[in-house]
Design an enzyme around this catalytic site. Sequence first.
Site, PDB file in Angstrom:
ATOM      1  N   ARG A 197       0.845  -1.181   0.000  1.00 56.17           N
ATOM      2  CA  ARG A 197       0.000   0.000   0.000  1.00 56.17           C
ATOM      3  C   ARG A 197       0.886   1.239   0.000  1.00 56.17           C
ATOM      4  O   ARG A 197       1.874   1.305   0.736  1.00 56.17           O
ATOM      5  CB  ARG A 197      -0.924   0.030   1.227  1.00 56.17           C
ATOM      6  CG  ARG A 197      -2.021  -1.029   1.223  1.00 56.17           C
ATOM      7  CD  ARG A 197      -3.034  -0.800   0.119  1.00 56.17           C
ATOM      8  NE  ARG A 197      -4.129  -1.764   0.152  1.00 56.17           N
ATOM      9  CZ  ARG A 197      -4.127  -2.935  -0.463  1.00 56.17           C
ATOM     10  NH1 ARG A 197      -3.049  -3.311  -1.145  1.00 56.17           N
ATOM     11  NH2 ARG A 197      -5.165  -3.738  -0.390  1.00 56.17           N
ATOM     12  N   GLU A 218      -5.895   5.940  -6.561  1.00 58.01           N
ATOM     13  CA  GLU A 218      -6.007   4.994  -7.669  1.00 58.01           C
ATOM     14  C   GLU A 218      -7.430   5.023  -8.238  1.00 58.01           C
ATOM     15  O   GLU A 218      -8.389   5.208  -7.485  1.00 58.01           O
ATOM     16  CB  GLU A 218      -5.641   3.587  -7.191  1.00 58.01           C
ATOM     17  CG  GLU A 218      -4.196   3.473  -6.733  1.00 58.01           C
ATOM     18  CD  GLU A 218      -3.826   2.046  -6.326  1.00 58.01           C
ATOM     19  OE1 GLU A 218      -4.671   1.134  -6.477  1.00 58.01           O
ATOM     20  OE2 GLU A 218      -2.688   1.829  -5.877  1.00 58.01           O
ATOM     21  N   HIS A 237      -0.957  -1.214 -10.133  1.00 57.61           N
ATOM     22  CA  HIS A 237      -1.569  -2.043  -9.091  1.00 57.61           C
ATOM     23  C   HIS A 237      -2.102  -3.365  -9.666  1.00 57.61           C
ATOM     24  O   HIS A 237      -3.301  -3.664  -9.610  1.00 57.61           O
ATOM     25  CB  HIS A 237      -2.698  -1.312  -8.364  1.00 57.61           C
ATOM     26  CG  HIS A 237      -2.957  -1.881  -6.998  1.00 57.61           C
ATOM     27  ND1 HIS A 237      -3.634  -1.197  -6.023  1.00 57.61           N
ATOM     28  CD2 HIS A 237      -2.623  -3.079  -6.453  1.00 57.61           C
ATOM     29  CE1 HIS A 237      -3.721  -1.944  -4.931  1.00 57.61           C
ATOM     30  NE2 HIS A 237      -3.112  -3.104  -5.177  1.00 57.61           N
TER      31      HIS A 237
END
Length: 337
Positions: free
Chosen positions: A236, A265, A285
């Site tokens: 994260r 995001e 991601h």
Amino acid sequence: MKIAILDDYQDTVRTLPCFRKVAGHDVTVFNDHVQDVDALAERLKDAEVLVLIRERTQIRTPLLERLPNLRLISQRSVYPHIDVDTCTALGIVVSSSQHPGTPSYATAELTWALILAAMRRVPQQIASMKAGAWQSGIGSTLRNKTLGIFGYGRIGSVVAGYGKAFGMNTVVWARPNSMVRAKAEGHLVAPSKIAFFERCDVLSLHMRLVEATRGIVTFDDLRRMKPTALIVNTSRAPLIAPGALEEALKTGRPGLAAIDVYEDEPMLDTEHPLLKMDNVVCTPHIGYVSREEYEIQFTDIFDQIVAYASGEPINVVNPDVLAAPQRRGVTAAAAAG
């Protein structure tokens, strides 16, 4: 039931074998990302079940209060993006499998791919060839170097094993119980956080984001790293203090970074500082984004829907909603379950 699935960017979910588990239900899949409350409220106004792909969309009180038909949110893993107390007050069941003991091998594999890509300058070499040139710079090998694992949990322990296979010396910094386990499994344990950051040639973060870990990696930590060192984050973004990574990279310590996670995001800003740095490898991601991982995750998610539909909800993170169902019409069987 009317089921809405959000943020399936690649339109993959309907192609999974486990999608058959929700056959007979009215399923709508959304492939774009929307966070605007008005747009989401309109999109989800008829949904009885909401399926989330990890933490891609924030499900907060202003939205929940505008979804009168919603009865179940089904997802997998942690849920900091959901206002669970509001769900309880509104009678919405939140089911989320915590998959105990099951690591995300997809994330561990991507972590290793990023390590190799950054250390051997793979993106830069590819770009050089596409530009009509030959070799661009020189990379570094991993054998006999020190791999640091910050957070020795399900994924961190797998990545540590990959390090051993590549002939690296692994050192761990984590919670006391995790360091005891790491030592028992044959890894070195750093004597201090300072020594850990100073020693690592490759340092990989593997922690959940909670208040205790938010900003746990500071600028002072990063500036202790070697100018040849690499930091990798597939966990994260907020584990690193805001702005600390960019500033540290500018000073040359560490010399490299490989990043799969971002503060906001989807991160679509082509002017983001990390995208402008030649010593940084960035991916969008995709740690858990593999067909095999999706099959594992959505099997759990759809099993939770089937269980709810049968009146026996499972993996309920707000069990009080079953004891005192509110206005969302939780079935009597579900309440008794």
